[in-house]
Design an enzyme around this catalytic site. Structure first.
Site, mmCIF file in Angstrom:
data_model
loop_
_atom_site.group_PDB
_atom_site.id
_atom_site.type_symbol
_atom_site.label_atom_id
_atom_site.label_comp_id
_atom_site.label_asym_id
_atom_site.label_seq_id
_atom_site.Cartn_x
_atom_site.Cartn_y
_atom_site.Cartn_z
ATOM 1 N N ILE A 294 0.852 -1.202 0.000
ATOM 2 C CA ILE A 294 0.000 0.000 0.000
ATOM 3 C C ILE A 294 0.881 1.243 0.000
ATOM 4 O O ILE A 294 0.574 2.247 -0.626
ATOM 5 C CB ILE A 294 -0.931 0.051 1.232
ATOM 6 C CG1 ILE A 294 -1.760 -1.219 1.365
ATOM 7 C CG2 ILE A 294 -1.846 1.263 1.162
ATOM 8 C CD1 ILE A 294 -2.613 -1.264 2.628
ATOM 9 N N GLY A 295 1.966 1.167 0.718
ATOM 10 C CA GLY A 295 2.852 2.333 0.763
ATOM 11 C C GLY A 295 4.017 2.072 1.696
ATOM 12 O O GLY A 295 4.061 1.080 2.420
ATOM 13 N N GLY B 261 6.474 3.976 4.594
ATOM 14 C CA GLY B 261 6.674 5.134 5.455
ATOM 15 C C GLY B 261 8.033 5.053 6.131
ATOM 16 O O GLY B 261 8.890 4.280 5.718
ATOM 17 N N ARG B 262 8.198 5.849 7.174
ATOM 18 C CA ARG B 262 9.482 5.908 7.876
ATOM 19 C C ARG B 262 9.836 4.585 8.540
ATOM 20 O O ARG B 262 10.983 4.233 8.652
ATOM 21 C CB ARG B 262 9.405 6.965 8.991
ATOM 22 C CG ARG B 262 9.758 8.336 8.567
ATOM 23 C CD ARG B 262 10.322 9.138 9.721
ATOM 24 N NE ARG B 262 9.421 9.291 10.836
ATOM 25 C CZ ARG B 262 8.448 10.196 10.887
ATOM 26 N NH1 ARG B 262 8.250 10.986 9.857
ATOM 27 N NH2 ARG B 262 7.674 10.305 11.942
ATOM 28 N N PHE B 263 8.826 3.862 9.022
ATOM 29 C CA PHE B 263 9.111 2.696 9.857
ATOM 30 C C PHE B 263 9.118 1.383 9.092
ATOM 31 O O PHE B 263 9.655 0.404 9.559
ATOM 32 C CB PHE B 263 8.062 2.562 10.975
ATOM 33 C CG PHE B 263 7.740 3.843 11.658
ATOM 34 C CD1 PHE B 263 8.747 4.589 12.225
ATOM 35 C CD2 PHE B 263 6.442 4.296 11.740
ATOM 36 C CE1 PHE B 263 8.460 5.777 12.877
ATOM 37 C CE2 PHE B 263 6.142 5.476 12.384
ATOM 38 C CZ PHE B 263 7.153 6.224 12.955
ATOM 39 N N GLY B 264 8.459 1.365 7.970
ATOM 40 C CA GLY B 264 8.362 0.092 7.280
ATOM 41 C C GLY B 264 7.444 0.176 6.078
ATOM 42 O O GLY B 264 7.042 1.253 5.664
ATOM 43 N N ASP C 61 3.218 11.085 16.557
ATOM 44 C CA ASP C 61 3.288 11.249 15.098
ATOM 45 C C ASP C 61 1.897 11.558 14.540
ATOM 46 O O ASP C 61 1.496 11.008 13.524
ATOM 47 C CB ASP C 61 3.864 9.970 14.463
ATOM 48 C CG ASP C 61 4.427 10.209 13.070
ATOM 49 O OD1 ASP C 61 4.697 11.378 12.718
ATOM 50 O OD2 ASP C 61 4.584 9.232 12.312
ATOM 51 N N LYS D 242 -0.541 13.331 12.434
ATOM 52 C CA LYS D 242 -0.433 14.077 11.176
ATOM 53 C C LYS D 242 -1.563 13.611 10.266
ATOM 54 O O LYS D 242 -2.147 12.545 10.498
ATOM 55 C CB LYS D 242 0.934 13.828 10.516
ATOM 56 C CG LYS D 242 1.236 12.357 10.260
ATOM 57 C CD LYS D 242 2.620 12.154 9.632
ATOM 58 C CE LYS D 242 2.843 10.692 9.282
ATOM 59 N NZ LYS D 242 4.117 10.437 8.616
ATOM 60 N N ASP E 192 -1.134 4.581 13.856
ATOM 61 C CA ASP E 192 0.302 4.770 14.153
ATOM 62 C C ASP E 192 0.613 5.459 15.464
ATOM 63 O O ASP E 192 1.675 6.069 15.598
ATOM 64 C CB ASP E 192 0.996 5.540 13.005
ATOM 65 C CG ASP E 192 1.213 4.667 11.794
ATOM 66 O OD1 ASP E 192 1.042 3.438 11.920
ATOM 67 O OD2 ASP E 192 1.551 5.199 10.730
#
Ligand code: ADP
Ligand code: MG
Length: 348
Positions: free
Chosen positions: A64-65, A67-70, A178, A180, A195
């Site tokens: 799906i996408g 991000g910073r973590f995985g 986090d 946002k 998250d």
């Protein structure tokens, strides 16, 4: 994620598991937890096992996408799920406790405005978090990609639900760290926050450095992240910042202020300014000007309070919720309990 980061990750399909993270190890974590619910370690070691999902039981479909973590996959585990597979440093097994701590945090949450946590894969190198799959789009997609307009009334309804979810988290002693628009989904008008409390997991992903790819004079800070950081966080940032940033309930409230601004203005504060300029201004107490913003005094006051330089002057979420509930409504066509229909028109 900067492209350079991927070289730091190990393949999760590798077989070199150290297996230092058997679910039973969660006991020590629970023993140190002083919360009254956590007094019975034996019981908790069992419940920790309940949340441990064997990696082989998961079916992973498309990405799906990232991000910073995985990397987040659409998956299946007793139905549709989202699987966040963490990027793990091969030589860094110590922060496994951090990961388990996040999982312990997650399992304490049950609220209709929070994503449903279903379990986690806790055996390195296969670390993953399994949640319900959010069906709608994120507020980020609505606001910044689709350019959907949120009327003041719709913004208030969304903000109320965010305040409810966040108020619940804070009451449970959980700081989101986090908040946002990318971590807030809208499902048929219902807000779902994702998250929460995961920020420290970046230690697992990128070691102890917040910023890994310093290129030229760029700070390499992920785009669209800085404007959520309260002054005290901006002041604590350095290119080699350790992740021990002074997050607090009040820094979550500051981030909520930015979400409120995005809802109302359709753009980020400090739009198109370089990171260095934003850090310098916010750290000194300069706020995004609201001079061109078409909104009532009450609405702007909420923003200014959330963005207060001094953390003690920022309201808490129950206070924000009651302020939002008292705002006068203009031509409210539907009752607040009905789903908000979003459309591209300015004032539907
Ligand atoms: P970010 O929050 O910075 O976008 P993430 O790694 O959290 O990065 O998410 C990566 C992608 O996966 C995003 O497009 C996000 O919307 C999507 N995603 C994350 N969690 C879920 C979920 N529970 N359901 C559906 N999509 C999700
Ligand atoms: Mg996210």
């Amino acid at each position: 994620v900067k492209s350079g980061d991927s070289s730091r990750c190990v393949s999760l399909s590798g077989s070199g598991s150290t297996d230092s993270g058997g679910c039973g190890r969660g006991d020590s974590l629970d023993l140190h937890n002083k919360h009254p619910d956590e007094r019975w370690p034996r019981q908790n070691s069992l419940s920790m096992k309940e949340w441990d999902i064997p990696y082989d039981e998961l079916k992973l479909f498309e990405v799906i996408g990232t991000g910073r973590f995985g990397t987040v996959f659409r998956g299946s585990w007793h139905g549709a799920v989202a699987v966040k597979v963490l990027h793990v440093l091969s030589d860094d097994c110590v922060p496994l406790d951090t990961f388990k701590h996040e999982v312990a945090t997650f399992r304490k949450t049950r609220h209709e405005n929070l994503v449903l946590f279903m379990g986690a894969c806790m055996k390195p190198p296969r670390l993953a978090i399994v949640t319900s799959l959010c069906k709608g789009m994120t507020l980020y997609t609505h606001i910044h990609l689709r350019k959907d307009k949120f009327t003041a009334n719709k913004s208030v309804i969304v903000a109320q639900q965010i305040s409810q979810g966040m108020g619940y988290l804070h009451a449970r002693g959980i700081i989101h760290k986090d908040l946002k628009t990318k971590n807030i989904f809208l499902e048929n008008g219902k807000v779902v926050i994702t998250d929460f409390g995961l920020f420290s997991v970046t230690k697992l992903c990128f070691g102890n450095k917040l910023v890994q790819s310093v290129r030229g004079d760029s700070l390499g800070i992920p785009a669209g992240w800085l404007c959520y950081l309260a002054p005290e966080l901006c002041r604590a940032l350095t290119p080699h910042a350790s992740l021990h940033l002074p997050f607090s309930k009040a820094t979550d409230v500051y981030a909520f202020g930015t979400v409120w601004y995005e809802l109302l203005c359709g753009e980020y504060p400090f739009k198109s300014q370089p990171p260095e300029a934003v850090i310098w201004q916010v750290g000194k107490g300069v706020k995004q000007s609201l001079a061109n913003m078409q909104a009532s005094r009450d609405i702007k006051d909420i923003l200014m309070l959330c963005w207060s330089y001094r953390s003690a002057e920022r309201p808490d979420f129950p206070h924000l919720l009651s302020t939002l509930q008292k705002l006068p409504r203009k031509r409210l066509a539907r009752s607040p309990s009905h789903p908000v229909h979003l459309s591209r028109s300015a004032d539907s």
